[in-house]
Write an enzyme that holds these catalytic residues in place. Structure first.
Site, PDB file in Angstrom:
ATOM      1  N   HIS A 121      29.048  43.117  37.620  1.00 24.37           N
ATOM      2  CA  HIS A 121      27.508  43.020  38.159  1.00 24.37           C
ATOM      3  C   HIS A 121      27.946  42.666  39.938  1.00 24.37           C
ATOM      4  O   HIS A 121      27.442  42.091  40.667  1.00 24.37           O
ATOM      5  CB  HIS A 121      26.689  42.095  38.157  1.00 24.37           C
ATOM      6  CG  HIS A 121      25.443  42.914  37.236  1.00 24.37           C
ATOM      7  ND1 HIS A 121      25.747  43.947  36.619  1.00 24.37           N
ATOM      8  CD2 HIS A 121      25.225  42.672  36.429  1.00 24.37           C
ATOM      9  CE1 HIS A 121      24.865  44.232  35.887  1.00 24.37           C
ATOM     10  NE2 HIS A 121      24.539  43.268  35.522  1.00 24.37           N
ATOM     11  N   HIS A 195      17.895  45.433  39.484  1.00 19.12           N
ATOM     12  CA  HIS A 195      17.642  45.066  38.176  1.00 19.12           C
ATOM     13  C   HIS A 195      16.672  44.222  37.623  1.00 19.12           C
ATOM     14  O   HIS A 195      16.300  43.320  37.041  1.00 19.12           O
ATOM     15  CB  HIS A 195      18.905  43.784  37.930  1.00 19.12           C
ATOM     16  CG  HIS A 195      19.943  43.661  37.019  1.00 19.12           C
ATOM     17  ND1 HIS A 195      18.676  43.401  35.235  1.00 19.12           N
ATOM     18  CD2 HIS A 195      20.591  43.690  35.993  1.00 19.12           C
ATOM     19  CE1 HIS A 195      19.774  43.427  34.488  1.00 19.12           C
ATOM     20  NE2 HIS A 195      20.892  43.894  35.200  1.00 19.12           N
ATOM     21  N   GLU A 315      18.572  50.506  34.898  1.00 15.24           N
ATOM     22  CA  GLU A 315      19.405  50.382  35.702  1.00 15.24           C
ATOM     23  C   GLU A 315      20.211  51.701  35.613  1.00 15.24           C
ATOM     24  O   GLU A 315      21.226  51.744  35.716  1.00 15.24           O
ATOM     25  CB  GLU A 315      20.773  49.442  35.256  1.00 15.24           C
ATOM     26  CG  GLU A 315      20.043  48.054  35.212  1.00 15.24           C
ATOM     27  CD  GLU A 315      21.305  47.141  34.472  1.00 15.24           C
ATOM     28  OE1 GLU A 315      21.920  46.409  35.061  1.00 15.24           O
ATOM     29  OE2 GLU A 315      21.212  46.440  33.719  1.00 15.24           O
TER      30      GLU A 315
HETATM   31  C1  GLA Z   1      23.541  43.886  32.638  1.00 13.90           C
HETATM   32  C2  GLA Z   1      24.796  43.949  31.467  1.00 13.90           C
HETATM   33  C3  GLA Z   1      23.933  42.853  30.757  1.00 13.90           C
HETATM   34  C4  GLA Z   1      23.660  41.784  31.182  1.00 13.90           C
HETATM   35  C5  GLA Z   1      22.490  41.632  32.072  1.00 13.90           C
HETATM   36  C6  GLA Z   1      22.476  40.975  33.782  1.00 13.90           C
HETATM   37  O1  GLA Z   1      22.309  44.843  31.963  1.00 13.90           O
HETATM   38  O2  GLA Z   1      25.083  44.855  30.712  1.00 13.90           O
HETATM   39  O3  GLA Z   1      24.692  43.004  29.311  1.00 13.90           O
HETATM   40  O4  GLA Z   1      24.827  40.607  32.003  1.00 13.90           O
HETATM   41  O5  GLA Z   1      22.962  42.765  33.424  1.00 13.90           O
HETATM   42  O6  GLA Z   1      21.738  39.283  32.243  1.00 13.90           O
END
Ligand code: GLA
Length: 350
Positions: A121, A195, A315
């Protein structure tokens, strides 16, 4: 009983101080509404959505996203072992980049690690933790807010200065429209996403009884570290098959392949209040996330206890680790070119 909405209700917008960053920078909260009374609250920290209130047919309102009441809680959530990225804008690269490295124009790029050896991220301090600037706000016919962030060249070791613009719009059809664009001074990679943890029944309930549809028969195969292997999996009749409506899974952290052009990506339906959310995007994938260990210690809005089943993320994005997979859609943004990403979360109350 159906309550007649007052067609005189206008779209509105307000601005309030939300909190101060440790260096004293003021973080503001902006609230927008459309004519139907749908409300969106956005803060300049991470261009984060803290509230999304939907009017139901019976006249009640439901806040369909998880969040925190204070800036401090948002900031501190990034110190958790697995930060939730609650309601945040994610960049420069949503999802994992394997071993935090990739090649671009025959040069090896080494990013900051923040997920074992991987970069997740956007790295150590991604866009979710940056202070965004409000460029524009409209509350006439159109209810929208535009935020920008200028990411310096070399931030988290990504090449090129990246100028990012993001507009949240509330349409009169009760859509939350998110439009991203970005330009770079040097060739780079980019993959932005949103998110929010959604719960159509409000944040006190869990999502297990809500019905999920993911409009595809394919997803990305991943390793134990949740890194794409480069292969695609046919998921018809497996546990990951959500082509026909199924209850939300209690744990999922996978990227689905969106190859049905001009169709919706996914939907969520809560039969308790007859509220439906449909997700549309121009992106090649939707990463769906429920569970994880990030909620065990979290107090949310109004002192609510959040747990792994409090919400589900949709997402919309390019695939994780596309920079290391030649057969994935390219995530490269060339100097002079423009990255554009549009996603719509549409709400219908029956
Ligand atoms: C995404 C990732 C997860 C986690 C979330 C945030 O969905 O794939 O593994 O890190 O973000 O908590």
């Amino acid at each position: 009983m159906e309550i007649k909405r007052n067609s005189q209700i206008k779209t509105t917008s307000t601005k309030d101080l939300f909190g101060l960053m440790p260096d004293g920078t003021a973080i503001y909260a902006y609230e927008l509404s459309n004519k139907n009374g749908m409300k969106l609250k956005v803060i300049t920290y991470g261009a984060t959505i803290t509230k999304l209130e939907m009017p139901l047919k019976n006249g009640e309102m439901v806040d369909v996203v998880l969040g925190f009441d204070s800036l401090e809680s948002y900031i501190q959530s990034f110190n958790l072992p697995s930060p939730p990225y609650m309601g945040a804008t994610v960049g420069r690269y949503a999802g994992r980049i394997y071993k935090s490295t990739f090649s671009l124009n025959r040069k090896k790029i080494i990013l900051n690690k923040n997920d074992n050896d991987n970069s997740l991220h956007g790295g150590a301090i991604g866009f979710s933790q940056k202070v965004w600037t409000v460029k524009d706000i409209h509350s006439g016919k159109k209810s929208s807010i535009t935020l920008t962030y200028s990411s310096p060249a070399g931030e988290e070791n990504y090449p090129g200065k990246l100028e990012v613009e993001l507009t949240y719009t509330l349409s009169k059809e009760n859509e939350l429209i998110i439009e991203y664009s970005a330009k770079t001074t040097e060739d780079t990679v980019v993959n932005l996403t949103h998110h929010s943890y959604f719960n159509l029944d409000g944040h006190l309930s869990n999502v297990l009884d809500q019905e999920l549809i993911v409009n595809t028969h394919r997803m990305l195969e991943t390793s134990v570290e949740n890194i794409p292997t480069g292969r695609f999996l046919e998921i018809e009749n497996t546990d990951f098959d959500f082509f026909a409506p199924k209850k939300c899974p209690s744990k999922i952290d996978n990227t689905f392949v969106l190859d049905r052009k001009d169709e919706f990506a996914a939907s969520l339906f809560n039969k308790k209040n007859n509220l439906k959310m449909t997700v549309y995007t121009n992106q090649p994938g939707v990463h769906i996330y429920v569970g994880g260990n990030c909620f065990n210690a979290i107090k949310g809005k109004a002192n609510a206890d959040y747990h792994p089943l409090s919400g589900i993320c949709f997402e919309t994005q390019n695939y994780p680790d596309a920079p290391n997979n030649q057969n994935f859609p390219s995530a490269v943004l060339k100097k002079g070119a423009e990255y554009t990403h549009n996603t719509i979360y549409k709400f219908q109350s029956f």
